[in-house]
Design a protein around this motif. Structure first.
Motif, short mmCIF file in Angstrom:
data_model
loop_
_atom_site.label_atom_id
_atom_site.label_comp_id
_atom_site.label_asym_id
_atom_site.label_seq_id
_atom_site.Cartn_x
_atom_site.Cartn_y
_atom_site.Cartn_z
N PRO A 1 0.82 -1.22 0.00
CA PRO A 1 0.00 0.00 0.00
C PRO A 1 0.85 1.27 0.00
N ILE A 2 1.96 1.24 0.73
CA ILE A 2 2.93 2.34 0.67
C ILE A 2 4.18 1.73 0.05
N PRO A 3 4.38 1.94 -1.25
CA PRO A 3 5.49 1.28 -1.94
C PRO A 3 6.85 1.67 -1.35
N ALA A 4 7.71 0.67 -1.17
CA ALA A 4 9.06 0.89 -0.65
C ALA A 4 9.92 -0.31 -0.98
N VAL A 5 11.20 -0.06 -1.16
CA VAL A 5 12.18 -1.12 -1.34
C VAL A 5 13.02 -1.14 -0.06
N PRO A 6 13.20 -2.30 0.56
CA PRO A 6 13.98 -2.35 1.79
C PRO A 6 15.35 -1.69 1.62
N ALA A 7 15.70 -0.85 2.59
CA ALA A 7 16.95 -0.10 2.53
C ALA A 7 18.17 -1.00 2.51
N ARG A 8 18.04 -2.22 3.00
CA ARG A 8 19.21 -3.10 3.05
C ARG A 8 19.83 -3.34 1.68
N TRP A 9 19.04 -3.18 0.62
CA TRP A 9 19.56 -3.38 -0.72
C TRP A 9 20.38 -2.19 -1.20
N LEU A 10 20.38 -1.11 -0.46
CA LEU A 10 21.11 0.09 -0.86
C LEU A 10 22.47 0.22 -0.18
N TYR A 11 22.76 -0.65 0.79
CA TYR A 11 23.93 -0.45 1.62
C TYR A 11 25.09 -1.37 1.31
N ASP A 12 25.65 -1.23 0.13
CA ASP A 12 26.97 -1.77 -0.12
C ASP A 12 27.95 -0.66 0.26
N ARG A 13 29.23 -0.79 -0.05
CA ARG A 13 30.19 0.25 0.34
C ARG A 13 29.79 1.62 -0.23
N ARG A 14 29.48 1.66 -1.53
CA ARG A 14 29.16 2.95 -2.15
C ARG A 14 27.87 3.54 -1.57
N GLY A 15 26.87 2.70 -1.36
CA GLY A 15 25.62 3.18 -0.77
C GLY A 15 25.85 3.73 0.63
N SER A 16 26.72 3.08 1.40
CA SER A 16 27.04 3.56 2.75
C SER A 16 27.78 4.89 2.68
N GLU A 17 28.70 5.02 1.74
CA GLU A 17 29.43 6.28 1.58
C GLU A 17 28.48 7.41 1.19
N LEU A 18 27.54 7.12 0.28
CA LEU A 18 26.57 8.13 -0.13
C LEU A 18 25.68 8.54 1.04
N PHE A 19 25.26 7.57 1.84
CA PHE A 19 24.44 7.91 3.00
C PHE A 19 25.20 8.82 3.96
N GLU A 20 26.47 8.55 4.19
CA GLU A 20 27.25 9.40 5.08
C GLU A 20 27.31 10.83 4.54
N GLN A 21 27.42 10.98 3.23
CA GLN A 21 27.40 12.32 2.63
C GLN A 21 26.04 12.99 2.84
N ILE A 22 24.98 12.21 2.72
CA ILE A 22 23.64 12.75 2.93
C ILE A 22 23.51 13.28 4.36
N THR A 23 24.08 12.56 5.33
CA THR A 23 23.94 12.97 6.74
C THR A 23 24.61 14.31 7.02
N GLU A 24 25.47 14.75 6.14
CA GLU A 24 26.17 16.03 6.34
C GLU A 24 25.43 17.20 5.69
N LEU A 25 24.36 16.92 4.96
CA LEU A 25 23.59 17.99 4.32
C LEU A 25 22.78 18.76 5.36
N PRO A 26 22.64 20.07 5.17
CA PRO A 26 21.85 20.86 6.12
C PRO A 26 20.41 20.37 6.26
#
Length: 172
Positions: free
Chosen positions: A23-48
């Motif tokens: 009903p609320i479409p989503a893809v589990p986040a676990r599929w996004l967290y390889d090394r590059r996905g983890s690096e991108l997330f860390e960059q996101i956490t630094e955004l204002p």
């Protein structure tokens, strides 16, 4: 000429089909967290615009002493979805654990983060565990006989759809 197609991981395919049919479409986040996905997330956490990391850090700085008073010292800290462990030192300094067990799905990123944390806390035993914390995980034998303090920051649980998050919290 098109590159040859490789079959998708059956679990990935099942998760995508189920998630996008929900009903609320989503893809589990676990599929996004390889090394590059983890690096991108860390960059996101630094955004204002991304406030959860700053908020969690501020809460930890304000209340880590309270956590230490309530829980005592010497337990093993188990962190679910540890990622870069950038907020973790605040808690570790306060609770003076017997060991730290970071759990993360991104193995290479987990090992790098654990190594960086080991430099900050050279006397603290650190036992990284690669795995999906939404499923049962065996903790290292080294922490079997000590008390455990679970550390589950809100930004980690925010990666889960509400039903999965509730089920996981009930199971813990």
């Amino acid at each position: 000429m098109d590159a040859p197609r490789t079959p998708a991981d059956p679990a990935f395919r099942a998760d995508v089909l189920a998630g996008l049919s929900a009903p609320i479409p989503a893809v589990p986040a676990r599929w996004l967290y390889d090394r590059r996905g983890s690096e991108l997330f860390e960059q996101i956490t630094e955004l204002p615009e991304y406030y959860p990391t700053r908020t969690e850090r501020a809460l930890l700085e304000a209340h880590a002493g309270d956590v230490a008073r309530i829980t005592g010292k010497g337990d093993a800290v188990i962190e679910f979805g540890s990622g870069s462990s950038t907020k973790t030192p605040i808690l570790l300094r306060a609770v003076e654990p017997s060991a730290y067990v970071p759990i993360d799905i991104s193995g290479a990123f987990l090992r790098d983060s654990a190594a960086a944390l080991q430099e900050q806390f050279p006397g603290l035993p650190i036992y990284p565990v690669e795995g999906d914390f939404t499923k049962p995980i065996a903790l290292p034998q080294e922490v079997a006989k000590v008390g455990k303090l679970g550390f589950f920051p809100g930004s980690t649980i925010g990666n889960l759809v509400a039903r999965t998050a509730l089920d996981l919290l009930r199971a813990m």
